[in-house]
Motif scaffolding. Structure first.
Motif, PDB file in Angstrom:
ATOM      1  N   ARG A 125       0.875  -1.293  -0.008  1.00  0.00           N
ATOM      2  CA  ARG A 125       0.135   0.080   0.048  1.00  0.00           C
ATOM      3  C   ARG A 125       0.797   1.191   0.034  1.00  0.00           C
ATOM      4  NH1 ARG A 125      -3.645   1.994   4.806  1.00  0.00           N
ATOM      5  NH2 ARG A 125      -1.799   2.862   5.658  1.00  0.00           N
ATOM      6  N   PHE A 126       0.589   2.180  -0.686  1.00  0.00           N
ATOM      7  CA  PHE A 126       1.516   3.257  -0.854  1.00  0.00           C
ATOM      8  C   PHE A 126       0.188   4.591  -0.989  1.00  0.00           C
ATOM      9  CE2 PHE A 126       1.331   1.447  -5.069  1.00  0.00           C
ATOM     10  CZ  PHE A 126       0.750   2.438  -5.907  1.00  0.00           C
ATOM     11  N   SER A 127       0.775   5.904  -0.821  1.00  0.00           N
ATOM     12  CA  SER A 127      -0.239   7.066  -0.831  1.00  0.00           C
ATOM     13  C   SER A 127       0.185   8.014  -2.117  1.00  0.00           C
ATOM     14  CB  SER A 127      -0.270   7.602   0.243  1.00  0.00           C
ATOM     15  OG  SER A 127       0.943   7.806   1.019  1.00  0.00           O
ATOM     16  N   ARG A 128      -0.859   8.665  -2.710  1.00  0.00           N
ATOM     17  CA  ARG A 128      -0.758   9.594  -3.399  1.00  0.00           C
ATOM     18  C   ARG A 128      -1.620  10.925  -3.251  1.00  0.00           C
ATOM     19  NH1 ARG A 128       3.188   7.015  -4.674  1.00  0.00           N
ATOM     20  NH2 ARG A 128       3.694   6.022  -6.374  1.00  0.00           N
ATOM     21  N   PRO A 129      -1.047  12.286  -3.301  1.00  0.00           N
ATOM     22  CA  PRO A 129      -1.809  13.128  -3.007  1.00  0.00           C
ATOM     23  C   PRO A 129      -3.065  13.123  -3.926  1.00  0.00           C
ATOM     24  CG  PRO A 129       0.287  13.980  -4.282  1.00  0.00           C
ATOM     25  CD  PRO A 129      -0.108  12.473  -3.994  1.00  0.00           C
ATOM     26  N   ILE A 130      -4.242  13.685  -3.634  1.00  0.00           N
ATOM     27  CA  ILE A 130      -5.239  14.022  -4.409  1.00  0.00           C
ATOM     28  C   ILE A 130      -5.048  15.510  -5.100  1.00  0.00           C
ATOM     29  CG2 ILE A 130      -7.753  14.852  -4.320  1.00  0.00           C
ATOM     30  CD1 ILE A 130      -8.018  13.312  -1.682  1.00  0.00           C
ATOM     31  N   GLU A 131      -5.019  15.224  -6.574  1.00  0.00           N
ATOM     32  CA  GLU A 131      -4.418  16.267  -7.295  1.00  0.00           C
ATOM     33  C   GLU A 131      -4.849  17.656  -7.287  1.00  0.00           C
ATOM     34  OE1 GLU A 131      -3.930  14.724 -11.358  1.00  0.00           O
ATOM     35  OE2 GLU A 131      -3.683  16.566 -12.174  1.00  0.00           O
ATOM     36  N   ARG A 132      -6.253  18.032  -7.066  1.00  0.00           N
ATOM     37  CA  ARG A 132      -6.715  19.195  -7.034  1.00  0.00           C
ATOM     38  C   ARG A 132      -7.572  19.242  -6.016  1.00  0.00           C
ATOM     39  NH1 ARG A 132      -9.370  18.703 -12.800  1.00  0.00           N
ATOM     40  NH2 ARG A 132     -10.022  16.991 -11.662  1.00  0.00           N
ATOM     41  N   VAL A 133      -7.559  20.509  -5.009  1.00  0.00           N
ATOM     42  CA  VAL A 133      -8.246  20.479  -3.989  1.00  0.00           C
ATOM     43  C   VAL A 133      -8.545  22.046  -3.791  1.00  0.00           C
ATOM     44  CG1 VAL A 133      -7.290  18.692  -2.534  1.00  0.00           C
ATOM     45  CG2 VAL A 133      -6.315  20.853  -2.278  1.00  0.00           C
ATOM     46  N   GLY A 134     -10.059  22.140  -3.392  1.00  0.00           N
ATOM     47  CA  GLY A 134     -10.551  23.392  -3.237  1.00  0.00           C
ATOM     48  C   GLY A 134     -10.624  23.833  -1.732  1.00  0.00           C
ATOM     49  N   LEU A 135     -10.239  24.747  -1.042  1.00  0.00           N
ATOM     50  CA  LEU A 135     -10.271  25.050   0.380  1.00  0.00           C
ATOM     51  C   LEU A 135     -11.067  26.467   0.668  1.00  0.00           C
ATOM     52  CD1 LEU A 135      -6.454  24.636   0.850  1.00  0.00           C
ATOM     53  CD2 LEU A 135      -8.192  22.715   0.842  1.00  0.00           C
ATOM     54  N   TYR A 136     -12.225  25.940   1.365  1.00  0.00           N
ATOM     55  CA  TYR A 136     -13.157  27.176   1.649  1.00  0.00           C
ATOM     56  C   TYR A 136     -12.770  27.698   3.057  1.00  0.00           C
ATOM     57  CZ  TYR A 136     -17.501  29.785   1.686  1.00  0.00           C
ATOM     58  OH  TYR A 136     -18.182  30.845   2.030  1.00  0.00           O
ATOM     59  N   VAL A 137     -12.561  29.122   2.870  1.00  0.00           N
ATOM     60  CA  VAL A 137     -12.448  29.984   4.061  1.00  0.00           C
ATOM     61  C   VAL A 137     -13.622  30.806   4.266  1.00  0.00           C
ATOM     62  CG1 VAL A 137     -10.650  31.580   4.941  1.00  0.00           C
ATOM     63  CG2 VAL A 137      -9.882  29.660   3.711  1.00  0.00           C
ATOM     64  N   PRO A 138     -14.211  30.744   5.232  1.00  0.00           N
ATOM     65  CA  PRO A 138     -15.448  31.487   5.483  1.00  0.00           C
ATOM     66  C   PRO A 138     -15.289  32.845   5.743  1.00  0.00           C
ATOM     67  CG  PRO A 138     -15.627  29.635   7.144  1.00  0.00           C
ATOM     68  CD  PRO A 138     -14.189  29.644   6.157  1.00  0.00           C
ATOM     69  N   GLY A 139     -16.268  33.739   5.322  1.00  0.00           N
ATOM     70  CA  GLY A 139     -16.019  35.187   5.608  1.00  0.00           C
ATOM     71  C   GLY A 139     -16.965  35.411   6.942  1.00  0.00           C
ATOM     72  N   GLY A 140     -18.049  35.966   6.422  1.00  0.00           N
ATOM     73  CA  GLY A 140     -19.042  36.243   7.681  1.00  0.00           C
ATOM     74  C   GLY A 140     -18.372  37.190   8.706  1.00  0.00           C
ATOM     75  N   THR A 141     -18.318  36.884   9.952  1.00  0.00           N
ATOM     76  CA  THR A 141     -18.409  37.764  11.026  1.00  0.00           C
ATOM     77  C   THR A 141     -16.684  38.159  11.588  1.00  0.00           C
ATOM     78  OG1 THR A 141     -18.671  36.334  12.777  1.00  0.00           O
ATOM     79  CG2 THR A 141     -20.643  37.600  11.909  1.00  0.00           C
TER      80      THR A 141
END
Ligand code: HSO
Ligand code: ZN
Length: 446
Positions: A125-141
């Motif tokens: 078993r070996f690991s590989r990165p998920i190629e494309r990621v979206g990171l949500y940073v909230p705005g709000g208060t």
């Protein structure tokens, strides 16, 4: 409301020995989220962005964030002026970054796991990165460079090739410089100037200027969560998410050795997040004086907070539960499965073994949740709403997948083949049996 004579800011109070099992159950519950209404509002937004791309993204940002954008995306390299910070802020971010990086890098086992399950049968078993990621940073208060660190660092450590950060723009159409500085440090390729369901839709389906991603992570309000769930359930989006999210929460266990000022300060640090924040204090055979001291500290400290109006709503919805011993306290905490658990108790570390469900634990008087929220090294994107029962917080593995492999030798196949053929026969799958049979036939006739 007269600000001069404020009402007492206090939590509800119960005694475990005086409530019935129905009441106990209701105390363990989180407020019900009316997901149908929210889904109904989110669905058309997601569809619009999916069908009309950038135009819809710009339109919704104008409507919800009151910002008119020409383009919804800024691409790296980001301009130094747009991420200029004073030295003190930059040093604070740098130190937080280093600690979070250290802890998340240590989580990454880059070696290949190899097990010979039988002679000549080698599984790995070996690991590989998920190629494309979206990171949500909230705005709000609040502005949240800390959430950018908590999502961006594990993605960088994992080796994700494309990191896209989405965050609602400020009124002037720019990103908070702190967030942009962190985006730069974690090697994000783009910042999407959008929030809410529209941002999630853009990441899930892609637009002219936003590349479609494989996984979306990060906390958000009910609309963001609903959009993440919608996208995850749509096979044409082909996307996964980190976890379902609800309002932030904290459970504190305190005994008579606790310092009332510290206990109150921790409860309030959670309560100031939002009017829907969940705060629970479990008092372990507290004397009436000790409890009164904690309550007085809550009121006094709360009254001095700039966000007192938020706390004034969240604290009265929260409760204190008095129990007789640590066993009862732990049982309630494990049943509640809090996002954050703080142990303000004698010999706190001895109780860590008894924890079954919690997102992240803060052990002893000198470990405020604030340290984990910002800079000690642990992640602050954690399971809420009781999902700590089965979900982990965001970590380096969140951005990796594991691939397994096997190699059988001729002898290995010869030894295992009959087992496989028999099982294939039991399942009535002749082609499976045959794939082994054709080889075994050759091996045995060698
Ligand atoms: N306590 C929040 C994270 C946070 N606190 C960000 C301050 N900034 C949820 O874990
Ligand atoms: Zn916090």
């Amino acid at each position: 409301k007269d600000k001069q004579i404020p009402d007492t800011i206090k939590m509800q109070k119960f005694k475990l020995s005086e409530i019935d099992s129905r009441k106990r159950k209701s105390l363990l519950k989180r407020p019900i989220i009316k997901s149908d209404d929210i889904m109904a509002r989110v669905r058309p937004i997601v569809n619009d962005v999916r069908n009309k791309g950038d135009a819809a993204l710009i339109e919704y940002t104008a409507k919800f964030d009151k910002v008119q954008l020409n383009t919804p995306v800024i691409s790296a390299p980001f301009s130094p002026e747009a991420m200029a910070l004073d030295d003190v802020t930059r040093c604070a971010i740098d130190q937080a970054y280093d600690n979070i990086y250290k802890f998340h890098d240590a989580q990454y086992d880059r070696s290949t796991l190899v097990v010979e399950t039988m002679p000549g049968v080698v599984c790995s078993r070996f690991s590989r990165p998920i190629e494309r990621v979206g990171l949500y940073v909230p705005g709000g208060t609040a502005i949240l460079p800390s959430t950018t660190l908590m999502l961006g660092i594990p993605a960088k450590v994992a080796g994700c090739k494309e990191i896209i950060i989405a965050s609602p723009p400020r009124k002037d159409g720019t990103v908070v410089p702190e967030v942009l500085y962190v985006a730069h440090k974690v090697g994000a390729s783009k910042v999407l100037l959008a929030g809410g369901a529209q941002a999630i839709a853009a990441l899930a389906y892609g637009t002219e200027s936003v590349p479609k991603v494989d996984k979306i992570c990060g906390p958000g309000n009910q609309y963001v969560t609903a959009a993440k769930m919608l996208a995850q359930n749509d096979s044409s989006a082909m996307i996964s998410i980190d976890m379902p999210a609800g309002p932030s929460e904290l459970l504190v266990i305190a005994d008579n050795s606790s310092i009332p000022k510290y206990v109150a300060s921790d409860l309030l640090s959670q309560a100031e997040h939002g009017t829907d924040s969940q705060v629970v204090l479990i008092g372990v055979s507290l004397t009436p004086e000790h409890l009164a001291n904690i309550e007085r500290e809550i009121h006094e400290q709360a009254s001095r907070l700039p966000r007192v109006d938020i706390v004034r709503e969240s604290i009265p919805k929260s409760f204190i539960l008095q129990v007789n011993n640590m066993k009862e306290a732990m049982k309630f905490s494990n049943d509640y499965s809090p996002e954050h658990l703080i142990l303000h108790i004698d010999e706190a570390e001895k109780w860590v073994d008894a924890i079954e469900n919690a997102g992240s634990v803060f052990v002893g008087a000198y470990s405020p949740e604030s340290c984990g929220d910002y800079a000690s090294g642990t992640n602050h994107t954690l399971p809420t709403y009781g999902y700590a029962r089965m979900y982990s917080g965001v970590n380096t593995l969140t951005f990796l997948k594991h691939i397994t492999a096997q190699k059988l030798t001729k002898q290995g196949l010869k030894d295992l083949g009959h087992t496989v053929m028999r099982l294939a026969e039991v399942e009535g799958l002749e082609a499976h049996r045959n794939a082994v049979h054709v080889r075994i036939h050759d091996i045995e006739n060698d």
